[in-house]
Design an enzyme around this catalytic site. Structure first.
Site, PDB file in Angstrom:
ATOM      1  N   HIS A 125      -4.098  16.076 -11.155  1.00 23.28           N
ATOM      2  CA  HIS A 125      -3.290  14.932 -10.738  1.00 23.28           C
ATOM      3  C   HIS A 125      -3.486  13.850 -11.783  1.00 23.28           C
ATOM      4  CE1 HIS A 125      -2.718  11.046  -8.380  1.00 23.28           C
ATOM      5  NE2 HIS A 125      -1.531  11.492  -8.725  1.00 23.28           N
ATOM      6  N   ARG A 128      -2.469  10.445 -12.680  1.00 27.58           N
ATOM      7  CA  ARG A 128      -1.834   9.220 -12.173  1.00 27.58           C
ATOM      8  C   ARG A 128      -1.558   8.299 -13.338  1.00 27.58           C
ATOM      9  NH1 ARG A 128       0.309   5.355  -9.792  1.00 27.58           N
ATOM     10  NH2 ARG A 128      -0.420   4.454  -7.824  1.00 27.58           N
ATOM     11  N   THR A 155      -5.997   7.386  -4.323  1.00 25.46           N
ATOM     12  CA  THR A 155      -5.999   7.958  -2.973  1.00 25.46           C
ATOM     13  C   THR A 155      -5.136   9.231  -2.928  1.00 25.46           C
ATOM     14  OG1 THR A 155      -4.200   6.479  -2.301  1.00 25.46           O
ATOM     15  CG2 THR A 155      -6.423   5.780  -1.755  1.00 25.46           C
ATOM     16  N   PHE A 156      -4.200   9.331  -3.854  1.00 26.76           N
ATOM     17  CA  PHE A 156      -3.396  10.560  -3.973  1.00 26.76           C
ATOM     18  C   PHE A 156      -4.326  11.735  -4.291  1.00 26.76           C
ATOM     19  CE2 PHE A 156       0.975  12.178  -4.965  1.00 26.76           C
ATOM     20  CZ  PHE A 156       0.647  13.401  -5.512  1.00 26.76           C
ATOM     21  N   GLU A 186       0.835  -1.213   0.000  1.00 32.33           N
ATOM     22  CA  GLU A 186       0.000   0.000   0.000  1.00 32.33           C
ATOM     23  C   GLU A 186       0.862   1.253   0.000  1.00 32.33           C
ATOM     24  OE1 GLU A 186      -2.957  -0.052  -0.668  1.00 32.33           O
ATOM     25  OE2 GLU A 186      -3.686  -2.029  -0.077  1.00 32.33           O
ATOM     26  N   GLY A 187       0.381   2.257  -0.710  1.00 34.06           N
ATOM     27  CA  GLY A 187       1.136   3.504  -0.864  1.00 34.06           C
ATOM     28  C   GLY A 187       0.901   4.494   0.267  1.00 34.06           C
ATOM     29  N   PHE A 188       1.566   5.599   0.136  1.00 38.20           N
ATOM     30  CA  PHE A 188       1.564   6.650   1.149  1.00 38.20           C
ATOM     31  C   PHE A 188       0.154   7.142   1.490  1.00 38.20           C
ATOM     32  CE2 PHE A 188       2.230  11.172   2.355  1.00 38.20           C
ATOM     33  CZ  PHE A 188       3.132  10.989   3.385  1.00 38.20           C
ATOM     34  N   ASN A 189      -0.667   7.284   0.468  1.00 37.80           N
ATOM     35  CA  ASN A 189      -1.943   7.972   0.688  1.00 37.80           C
ATOM     36  C   ASN A 189      -3.039   7.116   1.285  1.00 37.80           C
ATOM     37  OD1 ASN A 189      -1.470  10.805  -0.219  1.00 37.80           O
ATOM     38  ND2 ASN A 189      -0.614   9.648  -1.933  1.00 37.80           N
TER      39      ASN A 189
HETATM   40  N1  LIG Z   1       5.465  13.129  -7.001  1.00 44.55           N
HETATM   41  C1  LIG Z   1       4.368  12.464  -7.339  1.00 44.55           C
HETATM   42  N2  LIG Z   1       4.260  11.178  -6.963  1.00 44.55           N
HETATM   43  C2  LIG Z   1       3.131  10.521  -7.296  1.00 44.55           C
HETATM   44  C3  LIG Z   1       2.088  11.132  -8.029  1.00 44.55           C
HETATM   45  N3  LIG Z   1       1.111  10.227  -8.211  1.00 44.55           N
HETATM   46  C4  LIG Z   1       1.531   9.108  -7.609  1.00 44.55           C
HETATM   47  N4  LIG Z   1       2.747   9.266  -7.049  1.00 44.55           N
HETATM   48  C5  LIG Z   1       3.570   8.293  -6.309  1.00 44.55           C
HETATM   49  O1  LIG Z   1       2.930   7.057  -6.332  1.00 44.55           O
HETATM   50  C6  LIG Z   1       2.361   6.775  -5.072  1.00 44.55           C
HETATM   51  C7  LIG Z   1       0.912   6.413  -5.318  1.00 44.55           C
HETATM   52  O2  LIG Z   1       0.487   5.586  -4.378  1.00 44.55           O
HETATM   53  P1  LIG Z   1      -0.695   5.953  -3.368  1.00 44.55           P
HETATM   54  O3  LIG Z   1      -0.191   6.963  -2.433  1.00 44.55           O
HETATM   55  O4  LIG Z   1      -1.114   4.636  -2.883  1.00 44.55           O
HETATM   56  O5  LIG Z   1      -1.875   6.562  -4.235  1.00 44.55           O
HETATM   57  P2  LIG Z   1      -2.781   5.793  -5.324  1.00 44.55           P
HETATM   58  O6  LIG Z   1      -2.086   4.520  -5.685  1.00 44.55           O
HETATM   59  O7  LIG Z   1      -2.876   6.762  -6.450  1.00 44.55           O
HETATM   60  O8  LIG Z   1      -4.104   5.512  -4.695  1.00 44.55           O
HETATM   61  C8  LIG Z   1       2.457   8.026  -4.227  1.00 44.55           C
HETATM   62  O9  LIG Z   1       2.608   7.780  -2.874  1.00 44.55           O
HETATM   63  C9  LIG Z   1       3.658   8.706  -4.854  1.00 44.55           C
HETATM   64  O10 LIG Z   1       4.842   8.199  -4.307  1.00 44.55           O
HETATM   65  C10 LIG Z   1       2.245  12.508  -8.398  1.00 44.55           C
HETATM   66  O11 LIG Z   1       1.392  13.126  -9.007  1.00 44.55           O
HETATM   67  N5  LIG Z   1       3.404  13.108  -8.032  1.00 44.55           N
HETATM   68 MG   LIG Z   2      -1.881   2.878  -4.087  1.00 39.60          MG
END
Ligand SMILES: Nc1nc2c(ncn2[C@@H]2O[C@H](COP(=O)(O)OP(=O)(O)O)[C@@H](O)[C@H]2O)c(=O)[nH]1
Ligand SMILES: [Mg+2]
Length: 429
Positions: A288, A290, A388-389, A52-55
């Site tokens: 944004h 993605r 989630t971003f 799972e990612g940051f968001n």
């Molecule tokens: N710098 C930057 N990183 C991004 C962007 N979109 C996605 N990322 C990277 O990819 C990860 C996406 O994972 P998450 O936070 O799970 O969001 P989700 O996967 O879009 O729901 C983020 O935490 C970032 O590290 C963006 O627009 N800018």
């Molecule tokens: Mg994610």
């Protein structure tokens, strides 16, 4: 020898008494600071599914922070009120490029810890270890570890019934917690779980254990999704001030955007914040876009670069704006393609490019937050469906007080310009 041990005793006494002076609780908030592992505190740990990612992790934080906040305020027994939620360090995130050695970035790199602590009794993992070290040890044996898992028949009954029970583990047990070698446990159970954080309260209150760890913390849902407490917690998640300053400088320099002219000023303290719809935002569109795994996993909802460019162009024309700020995880050739299409139509395309210092200090997570902040202050935002971003940007815009129409917009996939609108998670109280 005797003299020597006396000195040690004295020293011990001295450190303990200083500790006690440093420990204090704010009556208004019931938030205690500087508490020692030796005292009555009970420590809650949680971790999230590694891919799972940051968001999403930010959302899981809220589930446990609200739970800890409520335990602290409402527990029936005094003992249960002395809770610390230990923040899992940011380590080896799937989307983040890491250096050779593993990093354990504390939450204060990304968030204003004092602000988090005004809502929930949180401490950083290193602070927990500091507390442990004061006991003369550096090993932690967690009293109760729960590996949360979904019921195998969860979706079969169709009815939502809250339940939890200790069951056979669905997956092999991994004894490696947070990538630390000195955290272990000899009491690990798999807890099949269906429901919300409040269901965990009973488990906590019927035990006298001091340390609890919930692995796969994301299995537990929000008890307070979208309500007043939810937004209180969300507001407390103010970003690290350095990141805000970097974003603000970029806005000011490149986008003619300041809080005063954008009507986006918020009170110093989030406790004073009220729901509002008065923000104007800077004179730019933000998006944004993605890419990455979304291109493969969600082809229907993820546009090609040229189709994204068309949608951006249409919106810029509608809004009579000629600048777009793009947050994206796209590859450089995709970014160049997007830029060249829009620029050949006379529009200005801006991206945030971190210098080496920012990248080294805050890493990919910090850069992502800076981009999120810049998106949060634009006059109009277009996000990516179910990212989630994008959700976190939308929440930020709700807090800042934008009109709903300027926030809940998305790119359409395929070659369509009309598609199912995104969910509108508004502040409604
Ligand atoms: N710098 C930057 N990183 C991004 C962007 N979109 C996605 N990322 C990277 O990819 C990860 C996406 O994972 P998450 O936070 O799970 O969001 P989700 O996967 O879009 O729901 C983020 O935490 C970032 O590290 C963006 O627009 N800018
Ligand atoms: Mg994610």
């Amino acid at each position: 020898m005797l003299i020597f041990s006396k000195i040690i005793l004295l020293l011990l006494f001295f450190t303990t008494s200083t500790l006690q002076i440093e420990e204090y609780c704010e009556i208004d908030d019931m938030v205690c600071k500087g508490a020692s592992f030796k005292q009555n505190y009970r420590y809650l740990f949680y971790d999230v599914n590694p891919p799972e990612g940051f968001n999403l992790r930010r959302d899981v934080y809220m589930r446990y922070a609200i739970w800890a906040h409520k335990l602290m305020l409402n527990s029936r027994l005094e003992y249960h009120k002395y809770v610390k939620l230990v923040l899992p360090p940011w380590s080896r995130l799937y989307h983040w490029r890491y250096s050779e050695k593993p990093e354990f970035k504390p939450w204060s790199y990304y968030f204003d810890l004092e602000s988090l602590q005004k809502f929930a009794p949180v401490i950083e993992m290193y602070q927990f270890f500091d507390d442990v070290k004061k006991t003369g040890s550096n090993k932690v044996l967690i009293d109760e570890v729960y590996i949360l898992q979904h019921y195998e028949d969860m979706f079969q009954s169709g009815k939502f019934i809250e339940k939890m029970s200790i069951e056979k583990c669905n997956e092999p047990v991994d004894p490696n917690y947070f990538y630390y070698k000195n955290i272990t446990s000899n009491n690990v159970k798999c807890l099949s779980f269906h429901g919300f954080t409040d269901q965990l309260t009973n488990l906590f209150e019927t035990s006298s254990s001091k340390t609890f760890l919930f692995i796969h913390g994301e299995v537990v849902l929000h008890s307070n999704f979208g309500d007043k407490l939810y937004w209180k917690c969300r507001r407390s998640m103010r970003f690290n001030k350095h990141l805000i300053n970097i974003a603000n400088e970029f806005r000011n320099k490149n986008l003619n955007s300041t809080d005063v002219s954008d009507k986006t000023e918020l009170p110093e303290d989030w406790k004073e914040e009220k729901p509002r719809r008065t923000a104007l935002g800077g004179p730019y569109l933000s998006v944004h876009l993605r890419r990455g795994d979304f291109v493969r996993a969600r082809p229907k909802d993820t546009p090609t670069i040229s189709h994204a460019a068309k949608q951006i162009k249409n919106r810029l024309i509608d809004l009579s704006i000629n600048k777009v700020f793009v947050a994206t995880d796209a590859k450089i050739n995709e970014i160049n393609e997007l830029k060249s299409i829009l620029e050949s139509d006379g529009f200005q395309v801006l991206l945030y490019e971190p210098n080496k210092n920012v990248l080294q200090k805050f890493g990919d997570g910090g850069v992502a937050i800076i981009e999120q902040i810049i998106c949060s202050y634009s006059r109009y935002f277009i996000g990516t469906y179910e990212s989630t971003f994008s959700f976190r940007i939308q929440e930020e815009r709700e807090i800042i007080g934008f009109p709903v129409e300027s926030t809940f917009n998305r790119f359409c996939g395929g070659d369509s310009f009309e598609c199912e609108p995104p969910s509108k998670w508004k502040i409604v109280y």
